[in-house]
Design a protein around this motif. Structure first.
Motif, PDB file in Angstrom:
ATOM      1  N   PHE A  69      43.451  25.195 -18.914  1.00 56.99           N
ATOM      2  CA  PHE A  69      43.596  25.023 -20.359  1.00 56.99           C
ATOM      3  C   PHE A  69      43.501  23.549 -20.756  1.00 56.99           C
ATOM      4  O   PHE A  69      42.775  23.197 -21.693  1.00 56.99           O
ATOM      5  CB  PHE A  69      44.943  25.598 -20.815  1.00 56.99           C
ATOM      6  CG  PHE A  69      45.192  25.437 -22.292  1.00 56.99           C
ATOM      7  CD1 PHE A  69      44.589  26.284 -23.208  1.00 56.99           C
ATOM      8  CD2 PHE A  69      46.028  24.427 -22.759  1.00 56.99           C
ATOM      9  CE1 PHE A  69      44.817  26.134 -24.574  1.00 56.99           C
ATOM     10  CE2 PHE A  69      46.256  24.265 -24.120  1.00 56.99           C
ATOM     11  CZ  PHE A  69      45.642  25.127 -25.033  1.00 56.99           C
ATOM     12  N   GLY A  82      40.185  22.274 -22.561  1.00 56.03           N
ATOM     13  CA  GLY A  82      40.398  21.884 -23.947  1.00 56.03           C
ATOM     14  C   GLY A  82      39.884  20.486 -24.242  1.00 56.03           C
ATOM     15  O   GLY A  82      39.204  20.255 -25.250  1.00 56.03           O
ATOM     16  N   THR A 123      36.566  19.473 -26.446  1.00 55.79           N
ATOM     17  CA  THR A 123      36.762  18.543 -27.560  1.00 55.79           C
ATOM     18  C   THR A 123      35.782  17.376 -27.466  1.00 55.79           C
ATOM     19  O   THR A 123      35.239  16.919 -28.481  1.00 55.79           O
ATOM     20  CB  THR A 123      38.203  18.011 -27.563  1.00 55.79           C
ATOM     21  OG1 THR A 123      39.113  19.108 -27.713  1.00 55.79           O
ATOM     22  CG2 THR A 123      38.430  17.025 -28.699  1.00 55.79           C
ATOM     23  N   TYR A 149      39.127  18.461 -32.066  1.00 59.01           N
ATOM     24  CA  TYR A 149      40.237  18.999 -31.270  1.00 59.01           C
ATOM     25  C   TYR A 149      40.468  20.479 -31.570  1.00 59.01           C
ATOM     26  O   TYR A 149      40.713  21.278 -30.650  1.00 59.01           O
ATOM     27  CB  TYR A 149      41.519  18.209 -31.546  1.00 59.01           C
ATOM     28  CG  TYR A 149      41.628  16.917 -30.780  1.00 59.01           C
ATOM     29  CD1 TYR A 149      42.210  16.895 -29.513  1.00 59.01           C
ATOM     30  CD2 TYR A 149      41.165  15.721 -31.310  1.00 59.01           C
ATOM     31  CE1 TYR A 149      42.315  15.711 -28.796  1.00 59.01           C
ATOM     32  CE2 TYR A 149      41.262  14.528 -30.605  1.00 59.01           C
ATOM     33  CZ  TYR A 149      41.833  14.528 -29.350  1.00 59.01           C
ATOM     34  OH  TYR A 149      41.933  13.358 -28.639  1.00 59.01           O
ATOM     35  N   PHE A 173      39.962  23.138 -28.503  1.00 61.33           N
ATOM     36  CA  PHE A 173      41.091  23.897 -27.967  1.00 61.33           C
ATOM     37  C   PHE A 173      41.072  25.348 -28.450  1.00 61.33           C
ATOM     38  O   PHE A 173      41.598  26.236 -27.770  1.00 61.33           O
ATOM     39  CB  PHE A 173      42.406  23.206 -28.320  1.00 61.33           C
ATOM     40  CG  PHE A 173      42.745  22.100 -27.378  1.00 61.33           C
ATOM     41  CD1 PHE A 173      43.437  22.353 -26.204  1.00 61.33           C
ATOM     42  CD2 PHE A 173      42.336  20.794 -27.631  1.00 61.33           C
ATOM     43  CE1 PHE A 173      43.738  21.341 -25.315  1.00 61.33           C
ATOM     44  CE2 PHE A 173      42.629  19.769 -26.751  1.00 61.33           C
ATOM     45  CZ  PHE A 173      43.326  20.038 -25.588  1.00 61.33           C
ATOM     46  N   ILE A 201      38.946  27.067 -25.773  1.00 60.58           N
ATOM     47  CA  ILE A 201      39.572  27.242 -24.464  1.00 60.58           C
ATOM     48  C   ILE A 201      40.709  28.252 -24.518  1.00 60.58           C
ATOM     49  O   ILE A 201      41.023  28.894 -23.502  1.00 60.58           O
ATOM     50  CB  ILE A 201      40.048  25.884 -23.889  1.00 60.58           C
ATOM     51  CG1 ILE A 201      40.245  26.002 -22.360  1.00 60.58           C
ATOM     52  CG2 ILE A 201      41.327  25.431 -24.563  1.00 60.58           C
ATOM     53  CD1 ILE A 201      39.013  26.363 -21.597  1.00 60.58           C
TER      54      ILE A 201
END
Length: 311
Positions: free
Chosen positions: A102, A106, A110, A149, A153, A156
């Protein structure tokens, strides 16, 4: 009945990059040096931008975020990999595997969107230099960063849930040095067809949407540069964009190779080295790529070092 035939996996075991203990020790020292350079280079870039008022512009705010992302996703992999070089049994808990994937995924996702935002920033700076700070206002660049971001995220989260709802029953040995999606697919005893299609769809969207922004931005940038009469102006514009294009080529080339191909073509032993390149080598090289030919960064560094020496 189906659940009774499956033993719940509570931990995974990495095979690592190589099996030879002597080579592992040698690799430990090599990758320790690389990771220390990553820490020094990226934290140095962040502090340099924070401490230098002339660098408080959108371009360098984006660059500080890039350094932060490189620092975070390499740190999700590097320390654990270094420890594993010196241990015989390379174990990670199920929860640790989820967390590693994760965090790593992530920040990598990003970075894809942030690189697109950086390309747009360069387009605005070269296309409309007189209106640059109006167009790329604080509100705009913060929105671009937050959106990067959120999208990274968000993706993910979907991938992690999809991956760890699969069954892992035949083995818990991962033929890799960290928890990545392709080797976990190979390990699962569930039908991963839908999950693989989801991975391909999400990866395709991320890569092609961000690459489209980058491509369109640079088409307009090239068009503007070619219309510039000043040779010095063209040289400065090309120099400004060269570092970003180098970073984009290295990053996206490796990501596309890793995730935008059918799983039948994966060779996990060979893919380990490709993974090393984008998990550690790119974060190590980025501070050099973005600073070596950048006069403003060099001047800011000299100024800060000069103050320290005087003090």
């Amino acid at each position: 009945m189906r659940e009774e035939n499956h033993t719940k996996v509570t931990e995974f075991v990495f095979l690592g990059i190589v099996e030879d203990p002597q080579i592992q020790v040698a690799l430990f020292f090599i990758f320790l040096i690389i990771y220390l350079i990553i820490l020094l280079g990226n934290t140095g870039m962040i502090f340099l931008i924070v401490l230098s008022p002339p660098l408080h512009t959108p371009m360098y705010i984006f660059l500080s975020q890039l350094s932060f992302l490189d620092l975070c996703y390499s740190s999700a992999i590097g320390p654990k990999m270094l420890v594993d070089f010196l241990t015989e049994r390379k174990v990670i808990s199920f929860a640790g595997c989820v967390a590693q994937l994760f965090i790593f995924g992530g920040f990598v996702d990003t970075e894809c969107f942030l690189l697109a935002a950086m390309a747009y920033d360069r387009y605005v700076a070269i296309r409309s230099p007189l209106h640059y700070f109006i167009t790329m206002s604080r509100r705009v660049y913060i929105c671009l960063i937050v959106s990067s971001y959120t999208a990274g995220f968000g993706n993910i989260v979907v991938q992690t849930i999809s991956l760890f709802t699969l069954d892992y029953c035949s083995s818990n040995v991962i033929n890799h040095f960290f928890c990545d999606i392709p080797p976990l697919f190979a390990l699962s005893c569930s039908d991963t067809h839908i999950n693989e299609m989801l991975l391909f769809a999400c990866a395709s969207f991320i890569e092609f949407s961000s690459l489209s922004v980058i491509l369109v931005s640079y088409i307009f940038i090239l068009s503007t540069i070619l219309k510039t009469n000043s040779a010095e102006g063209r040289r400065r514009a090309f120099s400004t964009c060269a570092s970003h294009l180098t970073g984009v080529t290295l990053f996206y080339g490796t990501i596309i190779f890793m995730y935008l191909r059918p799983t039948s073509s994966y060779s996990l032993d060979e893919d380990k080295w490709a993974s090393v390149f984008y998990t550690l080598m790119i974060p190590m090289m980025n501070p050099l790529i973005y600073s070596v030919r950048n006069k403003e960064v060099k001047d800011a560094f000299k100024k800060i070092m000069g103050k320290k020496i005087v003090f």
